[in-house]
Write an enzyme that holds these catalytic residues in place. Sequence first.
Site, PDB file in Angstrom:
ATOM      1  N   ASN A   1      -4.553   0.118  -0.063  1.00  0.00           N
ATOM      2  CA  ASN A   1      -4.276   1.542   0.123  1.00  0.00           C
ATOM      3  C   ASN A   1      -2.769   1.760   0.238  1.00  0.00           C
ATOM      4  O   ASN A   1      -2.187   1.624   1.313  1.00  0.00           O
ATOM      5  CB  ASN A   1      -4.988   2.053   1.376  1.00  0.00           C
ATOM      6  CG  ASN A   1      -4.785   3.541   1.575  1.00  0.00           C
ATOM      7  OD1 ASN A   1      -4.207   4.222   0.717  1.00  0.00           O
ATOM      8  ND2 ASN A   1      -5.250   4.049   2.699  1.00  0.00           N
TER       9      ASN A   1
ATOM     10  N   ARG B   1       8.744   6.559  -5.438  1.00  0.00           N
ATOM     11  CA  ARG B   1       8.487   7.396  -4.254  1.00  0.00           C
ATOM     12  C   ARG B   1       7.648   6.665  -3.222  1.00  0.00           C
ATOM     13  O   ARG B   1       7.705   6.981  -2.023  1.00  0.00           O
ATOM     14  CB  ARG B   1       7.808   8.705  -4.673  1.00  0.00           C
ATOM     15  CG  ARG B   1       8.757   9.675  -5.375  1.00  0.00           C
ATOM     16  CD  ARG B   1       8.142  11.059  -5.481  1.00  0.00           C
ATOM     17  NE  ARG B   1       6.981  11.077  -6.358  1.00  0.00           N
ATOM     18  CZ  ARG B   1       7.040  11.283  -7.664  1.00  0.00           C
ATOM     19  NH1 ARG B   1       8.209  11.457  -8.268  1.00  0.00           N
ATOM     20  NH2 ARG B   1       5.932  11.308  -8.381  1.00  0.00           N
TER      21      ARG B   1
ATOM     22  N   LYS C   1      -1.218   4.420   0.222  1.00  0.00           N
ATOM     23  CA  LYS C   1      -0.882   5.628   0.968  1.00  0.00           C
ATOM     24  C   LYS C   1      -0.712   5.348   2.456  1.00  0.00           C
ATOM     25  O   LYS C   1      -0.294   6.219   3.216  1.00  0.00           O
ATOM     26  CB  LYS C   1      -1.964   6.688   0.745  1.00  0.00           C
ATOM     27  CG  LYS C   1      -2.088   7.141  -0.705  1.00  0.00           C
ATOM     28  CD  LYS C   1      -3.226   8.115  -0.899  1.00  0.00           C
ATOM     29  CE  LYS C   1      -3.362   8.513  -2.363  1.00  0.00           C
ATOM     30  NZ  LYS C   1      -4.510   9.423  -2.597  1.00  0.00           N
TER      31      LYS C   1
ATOM     32  N   ASP D   1      -0.717   2.888 -27.064  1.00  0.00           N
ATOM     33  CA  ASP D   1      -0.992   2.181 -25.816  1.00  0.00           C
ATOM     34  C   ASP D   1      -0.890   0.665 -25.999  1.00  0.00           C
ATOM     35  O   ASP D   1      -0.014   0.011 -25.457  1.00  0.00           O
ATOM     36  CB  ASP D   1      -2.395   2.543 -25.310  1.00  0.00           C
ATOM     37  CG  ASP D   1      -2.401   3.843 -24.518  1.00  0.00           C
ATOM     38  OD1 ASP D   1      -1.395   4.141 -23.860  1.00  0.00           O
ATOM     39  OD2 ASP D   1      -3.420   4.544 -24.557  1.00  0.00           O
TER      40      ASP D   1
END
Length: 414
Positions: A86, A117, A88, A182
């Site tokens: 995770n 970021r 975050k 791609d």
Amino acid sequence: MQEQPVQPETATGIQPALNGVKVLDLTQFEAGPSCTEALAWFGADVVKVEEPHRGEPGRWGLSDRPDADSTYFIYYNLNKRSVTCNLKSDGGKALLRRMIGKADVLIENMAPGTFARLGFDYPRLSALNPRLIFAQVKGFAPESEHANYLAFDMIAQAMGGTMGVNGYPDEPPVRPGPTIGDTGTGMLCAMGIIAALYQRMTTGRGQHIQIAMRDAMLNYCRTPMSRQAARDDQLPRSGNTVFGTAPGGLYKCLPGGLDDWCYIFASRGNEEHWRRLVKAIGREDLLNDPRMVDGATRAQNREAVDAAITEWTSKRTKHEVTRIIAGAGVPCGAVLTTLELLHDPDLHKRGMMQKIEHPVRGPVIVPGWPLRMSDSKVPLKCAPILGADSEAIYREWLGCSPDEVRDMRQGKVI
């Protein structure tokens, strides 16, 4: 500091080319996963780092079943392992930083600026691990005026030229079926990573690799661009024909269905191809036809050339045409569909198509790896189930304690 060579496996004397190389794969969909899958085929330990519970969107965004990963995901993630983390959470970021310290390569293809970021720009990554090779695949170059534009395969092909050169004269462009925007970009990125690993053997340092999908498409357009460079007007699209050459195109075959075609090409640079072709189709009278005396003249009389060949091919199946024409030493190939290729006996016999057993889907036919290396063998393994390797990888890579593993099981980090 130089790399320590991996000792060969005593049982076989063979180790995969990238054996011992640790790759953190924070990519999604296709461009990045194509790159890391190539590294996995060379024997690197590729670990997908994915969002808990959902994983990368390629797993579920294109799936025909709510209970199983998409076949699209399976095709681009063979021979990899998966952990969940995770990013975050502070704990998840700390865990990734620990893994970065053990990794050789990290690659990401998130939206522009996202990874930075999260606290993982190249200066901070290099500080964590100076030997780390950090690769990024983006739609557009960071210094480009389009840097913040989002991109998928078809956007890169539109702005990189491969779509613009594809199609018929005086008709709109056509998006090429193969996803070279791609996968083509991913292959070039893999080349850069392997070169950087080699360079690190001398310098002891990692480096930052960036590739833009749009820029990669320019590389695949060199042949039409070379023709454009020799003229002032716009180079027209040529459809299935080859500029200045006849025969060079698709020819209808029995039984006349949508996919019953063969491609036949007689090179202007080898007049013997034409002589072999007319002999194979029983039309040696064409050797004396003034409209077909040489390559340049045949190109000016393409309709007559094509009519003579079609008269013959239309009475035979595409497989018969291929066997006779190619067997006569003329470049020729049947147009095969994806369904035909999935079940092609030759591809299965050579391992270019293989059947794997997916834990949820069951049997799935997937393409093998086209490169053959005498001293590097990597067996095919199924794409990983989300997070299935978390505990094993965190123990192997980081030496996690039983308490840390317990926390992971409880979802505190992963």
